[in-house]
Enzyme design. Structure first.
Site, short mmCIF file in Angstrom:
data_model
loop_
_atom_site.label_atom_id
_atom_site.label_comp_id
_atom_site.label_asym_id
_atom_site.label_seq_id
_atom_site.Cartn_x
_atom_site.Cartn_y
_atom_site.Cartn_z
N ASP A 64 0.84 -1.20 0.00
CA ASP A 64 0.00 0.00 0.00
C ASP A 64 0.87 1.25 0.00
O ASP A 64 1.06 1.90 1.02
CB ASP A 64 -0.92 -0.03 1.24
CG ASP A 64 -1.98 1.05 1.19
OD1 ASP A 64 -2.22 1.60 0.09
OD2 ASP A 64 -2.57 1.33 2.24
N LYS A 66 0.44 3.89 -2.38
CA LYS A 66 -0.31 5.06 -2.87
C LYS A 66 0.57 5.96 -3.73
O LYS A 66 0.72 7.16 -3.48
CB LYS A 66 -0.91 5.83 -1.70
CG LYS A 66 -1.85 5.02 -0.82
CD LYS A 66 -2.44 5.89 0.28
CE LYS A 66 -3.37 5.09 1.19
NZ LYS A 66 -2.66 4.12 2.02
N ASP A 69 3.29 10.64 -8.59
CA ASP A 69 4.49 11.41 -8.91
C ASP A 69 4.48 11.68 -10.41
O ASP A 69 3.48 11.40 -11.09
CB ASP A 69 5.74 10.61 -8.50
CG ASP A 69 6.90 11.50 -8.06
OD1 ASP A 69 7.23 12.43 -8.82
OD2 ASP A 69 7.45 11.28 -6.97
#
EC number: 4.1.1.23
Length: 235
Positions: A64, A66, A69
């Site tokens: 996890d 997330k 970018d």
């Protein structure tokens, strides 16, 4: 659905500060636990090496992270994660980010999940962050975007799972955190439901952390959740 089948759908969140504590949870659960989530807290404390160890031992891992970018950074990150052998990886459900991630994961078995709205956030929190949509509205928008991008699934509150399932159909995973068995403390989660309610609403995978990790008898806690999930999936 059998308990063994439900084990494939219960993701146990290793939200602990050290690898030693996480390993102790895994050892304590033994064959009762199959699928584990590793998030920022543990990842930055050596959890990425643990993820590789778990996959090598036949366990499944939901990383996890997330990701969000610039395109090249997301793509290289997804490619690197795919090589670890983990089963699931989260990216924020921004259309461009998801499109880049899907292309980077093409040809691998990595299931990409788009994070819609964090379960710790409600309408007021979103307003403070500059969003005009309610949490439910934003979740549905991002679910549509995830489907269009070719994602493997999305992460949302079980409170929105029914509407999301109507949007994405039956082929995508709907992963729901914020699950609390009856009588468990809500903690910092604001949009929570029980395991049975989550399954009935259309969730395919449930993420459960503190009610298991903090239980006096972790195996019994897992079996209780699996039993409720099994019954709900069979209805």
């Amino acid at each position: 659905m059998t308990l063994d089948a439900a084990r494939e759908r219960l993701i146990i969140a290793l939200d602990v500060p050290t690898v030693a504590e996480a390993a102790a949870v895994v050892d304590d659960l033994g064959d009762t636990g199959l699928f584990y989530k590793i998030g920022y807290h543990l990842a930055f404390a050596g959890g990425l090496d643990l993820a590789r160890e778990l996959t090598a031992a036949g366990k499944r891992v939901f990383l996890d992270m997330k990701l969000l970018d610039i395109d090249n950074t997301v793509a290289k990150g997804v490619e690197a994660v795919a090589r670890t052998g983990v089963s699931m990886l989260t990216v924020h459900a921004y259309p461009k980010t998801m499109t880049v991630a899907v292309e980077a994961a093409r040809g691998t078995e990595l299931c990409l999940l788009g994070v819609t709205v964090l379960t710790s956030m409600d309408d007021h929190d979103l307003s403070d962050a500059g969003y005009h949509d309610t949490a439910a509205m934003l979740v549905m928008k991002r679910a549509r975007a995830a489907q269009l991008a070719g994602m493997g699934g999305i992460v949302c509150s079980a409170a929105e799972a029914e509407g999301v399932r109507e949007i994405v159909g039956h082929d995508m995973a709907v992963v729901t955190p914020g699950i609390r068995p009856s009588g468990a403390a809500a903690g910092d989660q604001k949009r929570i439901v029980t395991p049975g309610e989550a399954v009935a609403s259309g969730a395919s995978h449930l993420v459960v952390g503190r009610p298991i990790v903090g239980a006096g008898d972790r195996k019994s806690a897992v079996i209780g959740i699996l039993t409720e999930m099994s019954s709900a999936f069979s209805e």
